[in-house]
Design a protein around this motif. Structure first.
Motif, PDB file in Angstrom:
ATOM      1  N   ASP A 240     -79.965  35.820   9.509  1.00  0.00           N
ATOM      2  CA  ASP A 240     -79.458  36.329  10.906  1.00  0.00           C
ATOM      3  C   ASP A 240     -79.915  37.805  11.115  1.00  0.00           C
ATOM      4  OD1 ASP A 240     -78.160  34.033  11.331  1.00  0.00           O
ATOM      5  OD2 ASP A 240     -76.246  34.754  11.806  1.00  0.00           O
ATOM      6  N   ILE A 241     -79.951  38.439  10.084  1.00  0.00           N
ATOM      7  CA  ILE A 241     -80.567  39.866  10.567  1.00  0.00           C
ATOM      8  C   ILE A 241     -81.888  39.786  10.714  1.00  0.00           C
ATOM      9  CG2 ILE A 241     -80.965  42.208   9.129  1.00  0.00           C
ATOM     10  CD1 ILE A 241     -78.910  41.631   7.402  1.00  0.00           C
ATOM     11  N   ALA A 242     -82.814  39.162  10.027  1.00  0.00           N
ATOM     12  CA  ALA A 242     -84.117  38.935  10.392  1.00  0.00           C
ATOM     13  C   ALA A 242     -84.335  38.562  11.631  1.00  0.00           C
ATOM     14  CB  ALA A 242     -84.784  37.947   9.458  1.00  0.00           C
ATOM     15  N   ILE A 243     -83.557  37.424  12.102  1.00  0.00           N
ATOM     16  CA  ILE A 243     -83.870  36.824  13.642  1.00  0.00           C
ATOM     17  C   ILE A 243     -83.275  38.025  14.587  1.00  0.00           C
ATOM     18  CG2 ILE A 243     -83.176  35.008  15.167  1.00  0.00           C
ATOM     19  CD1 ILE A 243     -83.090  33.174  12.602  1.00  0.00           C
ATOM     20  N   GLY A 244     -81.952  38.384  14.341  1.00  0.00           N
ATOM     21  CA  GLY A 244     -81.412  39.260  15.329  1.00  0.00           C
ATOM     22  C   GLY A 244     -82.063  40.472  15.479  1.00  0.00           C
ATOM     23  N   LEU A 245     -82.583  41.132  14.402  1.00  0.00           N
ATOM     24  CA  LEU A 245     -83.465  42.545  14.649  1.00  0.00           C
ATOM     25  C   LEU A 245     -84.803  42.246  14.707  1.00  0.00           C
ATOM     26  CD1 LEU A 245     -80.953  44.566  12.124  1.00  0.00           C
ATOM     27  CD2 LEU A 245     -80.729  44.133  14.877  1.00  0.00           C
ATOM     28  N   GLY A 246     -85.293  41.205  14.574  1.00  0.00           N
ATOM     29  CA  GLY A 246     -86.733  41.015  14.552  1.00  0.00           C
ATOM     30  C   GLY A 246     -87.295  41.587  13.261  1.00  0.00           C
ATOM     31  N   LEU A 247     -86.861  41.127  12.253  1.00  0.00           N
ATOM     32  CA  LEU A 247     -87.417  42.014  11.038  1.00  0.00           C
ATOM     33  C   LEU A 247     -88.233  40.643  10.230  1.00  0.00           C
ATOM     34  CD1 LEU A 247     -84.602  44.395  10.252  1.00  0.00           C
ATOM     35  CD2 LEU A 247     -87.138  44.900  11.080  1.00  0.00           C
ATOM     36  N   PRO A 248     -89.205  40.990   9.125  1.00  0.00           N
ATOM     37  CA  PRO A 248     -89.383  39.941   8.236  1.00  0.00           C
ATOM     38  C   PRO A 248     -88.174  39.739   7.208  1.00  0.00           C
ATOM     39  CG  PRO A 248     -91.179  41.862   8.223  1.00  0.00           C
ATOM     40  CD  PRO A 248     -89.776  42.209   9.018  1.00  0.00           C
ATOM     41  N   PHE A 249     -88.170  38.723   6.725  1.00  0.00           N
ATOM     42  CA  PHE A 249     -87.074  38.299   5.945  1.00  0.00           C
ATOM     43  C   PHE A 249     -86.738  39.235   4.849  1.00  0.00           C
ATOM     44  CE2 PHE A 249     -84.760  36.169   2.512  1.00  0.00           C
ATOM     45  CZ  PHE A 249     -83.810  35.167   3.280  1.00  0.00           C
ATOM     46  N   ASN A 250     -87.907  39.651   3.937  1.00  0.00           N
ATOM     47  CA  ASN A 250     -87.523  40.514   2.792  1.00  0.00           C
ATOM     48  C   ASN A 250     -87.144  41.878   3.307  1.00  0.00           C
ATOM     49  OD1 ASN A 250     -90.143  40.883   4.033  1.00  0.00           O
ATOM     50  ND2 ASN A 250     -91.134  41.798   1.989  1.00  0.00           N
ATOM     51  N   ILE A 251     -87.681  42.421   4.444  1.00  0.00           N
ATOM     52  CA  ILE A 251     -87.131  43.667   4.804  1.00  0.00           C
ATOM     53  C   ILE A 251     -85.819  43.488   5.160  1.00  0.00           C
ATOM     54  CG2 ILE A 251     -87.295  45.388   6.612  1.00  0.00           C
ATOM     55  CD1 ILE A 251     -89.656  45.518   4.798  1.00  0.00           C
ATOM     56  N   ALA A 252     -85.371  42.649   5.858  1.00  0.00           N
ATOM     57  CA  ALA A 252     -83.886  42.152   6.311  1.00  0.00           C
ATOM     58  C   ALA A 252     -83.078  42.297   5.045  1.00  0.00           C
ATOM     59  CB  ALA A 252     -83.883  41.117   7.057  1.00  0.00           C
ATOM     60  N   GLU A 253     -83.736  41.775   4.001  1.00  0.00           N
ATOM     61  CA  GLU A 253     -82.907  41.338   3.013  1.00  0.00           C
ATOM     62  C   GLU A 253     -82.611  42.764   2.034  1.00  0.00           C
ATOM     63  OE1 GLU A 253     -81.588  38.791   1.102  1.00  0.00           O
ATOM     64  OE2 GLU A 253     -81.209  39.649  -0.850  1.00  0.00           O
ATOM     65  N   ARG A 254     -83.684  43.548   2.144  1.00  0.00           N
ATOM     66  CA  ARG A 254     -83.523  44.892   1.478  1.00  0.00           C
ATOM     67  C   ARG A 254     -82.584  45.761   2.423  1.00  0.00           C
ATOM     68  NH1 ARG A 254     -89.651  46.666   0.310  1.00  0.00           N
ATOM     69  NH2 ARG A 254     -90.173  44.860  -1.260  1.00  0.00           N
ATOM     70  N   GLU A 278     -90.344  49.961   3.245  1.00  0.00           N
ATOM     71  CA  GLU A 278     -91.938  49.969   3.507  1.00  0.00           C
ATOM     72  C   GLU A 278     -92.069  49.345   5.052  1.00  0.00           C
ATOM     73  OE1 GLU A 278     -93.218  45.925   1.464  1.00  0.00           O
ATOM     74  OE2 GLU A 278     -92.637  47.486   0.187  1.00  0.00           O
ATOM     75  N   ASN A 279     -93.509  49.941   5.297  1.00  0.00           N
ATOM     76  CA  ASN A 279     -94.033  49.315   6.638  1.00  0.00           C
ATOM     77  C   ASN A 279     -93.321  49.996   7.653  1.00  0.00           C
ATOM     78  OD1 ASN A 279     -95.659  47.847   5.168  1.00  0.00           O
ATOM     79  ND2 ASN A 279     -94.414  45.904   5.380  1.00  0.00           N
ATOM     80  N   GLY A 280     -92.507  50.852   7.404  1.00  0.00           N
ATOM     81  CA  GLY A 280     -91.880  51.876   8.643  1.00  0.00           C
ATOM     82  C   GLY A 280     -91.054  51.014   9.509  1.00  0.00           C
ATOM     83  N   HIS A 281     -90.245  49.833   8.868  1.00  0.00           N
ATOM     84  CA  HIS A 281     -89.453  48.973   9.771  1.00  0.00           C
ATOM     85  C   HIS A 281     -88.155  50.055   9.912  1.00  0.00           C
ATOM     86  CE1 HIS A 281     -91.718  45.452  10.054  1.00  0.00           C
ATOM     87  NE2 HIS A 281     -91.930  45.401   8.723  1.00  0.00           N
ATOM     88  N   SER A 282     -87.739  49.880  11.409  1.00  0.00           N
ATOM     89  CA  SER A 282     -86.352  50.477  11.353  1.00  0.00           C
ATOM     90  C   SER A 282     -85.539  49.687  12.107  1.00  0.00           C
ATOM     91  CB  SER A 282     -86.561  51.692  11.935  1.00  0.00           C
ATOM     92  OG  SER A 282     -86.599  51.851  13.170  1.00  0.00           O
ATOM     93  N   ALA A 283     -83.985  49.887  12.270  1.00  0.00           N
ATOM     94  CA  ALA A 283     -83.138  49.123  13.149  1.00  0.00           C
ATOM     95  C   ALA A 283     -81.935  49.958  13.396  1.00  0.00           C
ATOM     96  CB  ALA A 283     -82.711  47.998  12.609  1.00  0.00           C
ATOM     97  N   SER A 284     -81.096  49.544  14.226  1.00  0.00           N
ATOM     98  CA  SER A 284     -79.716  50.240  14.416  1.00  0.00           C
ATOM     99  C   SER A 284     -78.851  49.689  13.316  1.00  0.00           C
ATOM    100  CB  SER A 284     -79.225  49.713  15.817  1.00  0.00           C
ATOM    101  OG  SER A 284     -77.736  49.842  15.864  1.00  0.00           O
ATOM    102  N   TYR A 285     -78.272  50.951  12.770  1.00  0.00           N
ATOM    103  CA  TYR A 285     -77.390  50.689  11.642  1.00  0.00           C
ATOM    104  C   TYR A 285     -76.121  49.927  12.061  1.00  0.00           C
ATOM    105  CZ  TYR A 285     -73.993  52.191   7.926  1.00  0.00           C
ATOM    106  OH  TYR A 285     -73.192  51.989   6.752  1.00  0.00           O
ATOM    107  N   ARG A 286     -75.696  50.332  13.639  1.00  0.00           N
ATOM    108  CA  ARG A 286     -74.461  49.406  13.978  1.00  0.00           C
ATOM    109  C   ARG A 286     -74.844  48.045  14.059  1.00  0.00           C
ATOM    110  NH1 ARG A 286     -71.157  50.764  19.647  1.00  0.00           N
ATOM    111  NH2 ARG A 286     -70.181  52.584  18.365  1.00  0.00           N
TER     112      ARG A 286
END
Ligand SMILES: Nc1ncnc2c1ncn2[C@@H]1O[C@H](COP(=O)(O)OP(=O)(O)OP(=O)(O)O)[C@@H](O)[C@H]1O
Ligand SMILES: [Mg+2]
Length: 406
Positions: A240-254, A278-286
């Motif tokens: 859900d994090i990966a889909i919701g925040l548009g992140l690769p699964f492994n980044i969402a997991e970390r 890694e790869n400079g991905h970022s997302a809103s903490y909230r």
């Protein structure tokens, strides 16, 4: 109990953990080796790709063998998945002889009466655990053999599982050249590792939130009262994090592991961001915490639906014990307390009697792994499954191993 070396394989959705331990006596266990590898070929607790699962299982076994220096010939194995169902059933027999003395054959008769219920097509009995006996209306007799009475009743917890799911799991293990000593339902194993005798006596809910399944066990008056498996856990949160925040699964997991926080009512700065390793991905903490919290709230609601009563205070005055890898989530205890309205604690699998190479095991993710060994050391009931051992192929395989030292 005589000292013996036993092995167990916890075939999880995200990791496979093989453990080799020396049971020196009840409550005195030396862990000789643990092999943990990422799991492949499993979905929601069951094998979906035999070749992939076999490869992961084989490398976990190999690692445990290397660390312990012991060759594993057979192992106890955990079972989970939504195909599992449970029910409490009653059996009754008359004690026919003049002396009215309860003998072990009467115990066998009453147990078999309590197991005698229709099992749905494609399912088979996995466990039939006697909860307590009643002799001539006298409830909660623990050991009726040797006592006198006219009528013996038993309450039994019956667990059934899908024949094909269990067969696939057993086949995977045996294809690595290892026999299955016995099968144990995973919530029973986890409970063995994280619950105290006092909690079981007073009434407690154990919830093991893993990667693919959430395993539930309720104990009352010292005995198992209810078991259930929900096919939702940590994997679905990450997805859900990966889909919701548009992140690769492994980044969402970390990000989930590093920053996930589900504390109810937590005030989060709207502007705060979190970044991937890694790869400079970022997302809103909230946003991240909102997704994780709403998923966990839903999960607690599913847990409530699976419990035999929604009045948790009466059902489990000793509260909720959370374990499994997802129990590491920050604030999960507070969220659980808010949702179920009972005390909550996290259950770590290491008790005083477990020592040796245990560093890795001091994490809630290993409750089932350790519990599979404790189930043996505590002399719990054998399963009702009767796993076939050896066989022609297995026998020849083991003989070849012995002859050629492979
Ligand atoms: N610090 C953490 N915060 C949040 N989730 C975590 C944390 N550490 C581990 N997890 C999650 O725990 C899950 C793995 O738990 P566990 O090892 O108990 O599962 P499993 O035994 O492989 O699977 P299952 O028992 O469901 O078949 C993963 O989804 C992982 O993301
Ligand atoms: Mg698990």
């Amino acid at each position: 109990m005589v000292h013996k070396i036993v092995s167990a394989i916890d075939v999880g959705t995200t990791k496979i953990a093989t453990i080799v331990a020396d049971i020196k006596s009840q409550g005195n266990i030396e862990v000789l080796g643990v092999g943990v590898v990422p799991s492949r070929g499993l979905h929601k607790g069951i094998v979906v790709n035999m070749d992939e699962a076999k490869t992961s299982i084989a490398s976990s076994i190999k690692e445990a063998q290397t660390i312990s220096g012991i060759r594993i010939d057979s192992a106890y194995v955990g079972v989970t998945g939504r195909h599992v169902s449970s029910i409490n059933n009653h059996g009754v027999v008359a004690i026919p002889r003049n002396d009215r003395l309860v003998r072990s054959r009467d115990l066998k008769r009453v147990l078999s009466a309590s197991r005698d219920l229709p099992v749905p097509e494609g399912k088979k009995l996995l466990h039939a655990i006697p909860r307590y006996y009643t002799l001539d209306g006298e409830e909660r007799v623990k050991e009726p053999v040797g006592m006198h009475g006219n009528r013996l009743d038993v309450e039994t917890h019956i667990i059934t599982a899908s024949v094909s799911s269990v067969q696939n799991l057993v086949k995977c293990i045996r294809s690595t050249g290892i026999d299955v000593d016995d099968l144990i339902l995973e919530p029973l194993a986890s409970s063995e590792a994280v619950l105290t005798e006092q909690e079981r006596e007073g009434g407690v809910v154990m919830v093991d939130i893993g990667g693919g399944t959430t395993d539930i066990a309720v104990f009352r008056q010292g005995n198992i009262f209810h078991t259930a498996i929900i096919p939702v856990a940590g994997y679905q949160i990450t997805s859900d994090i990966a889909i919701g925040l548009g992140l690769p699964f492994n980044i969402a997991e970390r990000m989930k592991k590093a920053y996930g926080n589900v504390t109810p009512g937590m005030d989060i700065n709207k502007e705060a961001t979190v970044s991937g390793i890694e790869n400079g991905h970022s997302a809103s903490y909230r946003d991240l915490c909102d997704i994780v919290r709403s998923r966990m709230e839903e999960l607690f609601e599913l847990v409530l639906l699976e419990l035999p009563s929604t009045d948790c205070r009466t059902l489990a005055p000793y509260g909720l014990v959370l374990t499994g890898g997802t129990a590491n989530l920050e604030g999960l205890d507070d969220l659980g307390k808010a949702k179920l309205d009972i005390p909550v604690r996290r259950g770590r699998p290491l008790s005083a009697g477990v020592h040796g190479i245990t560093d890795i095991l001091n994490d809630t993710a290993y409750a089932t792994t350790v519990g599979l060994i404790l189930w043996q050391s505590n002399n719990r009931e054998k399963s009702a499954w009767k796993v076939r051992r050896g066989g022609l192929f297995g026998g020849i395989g083991n003989l070849m191993k012995k002859l050629f030292h492979i």
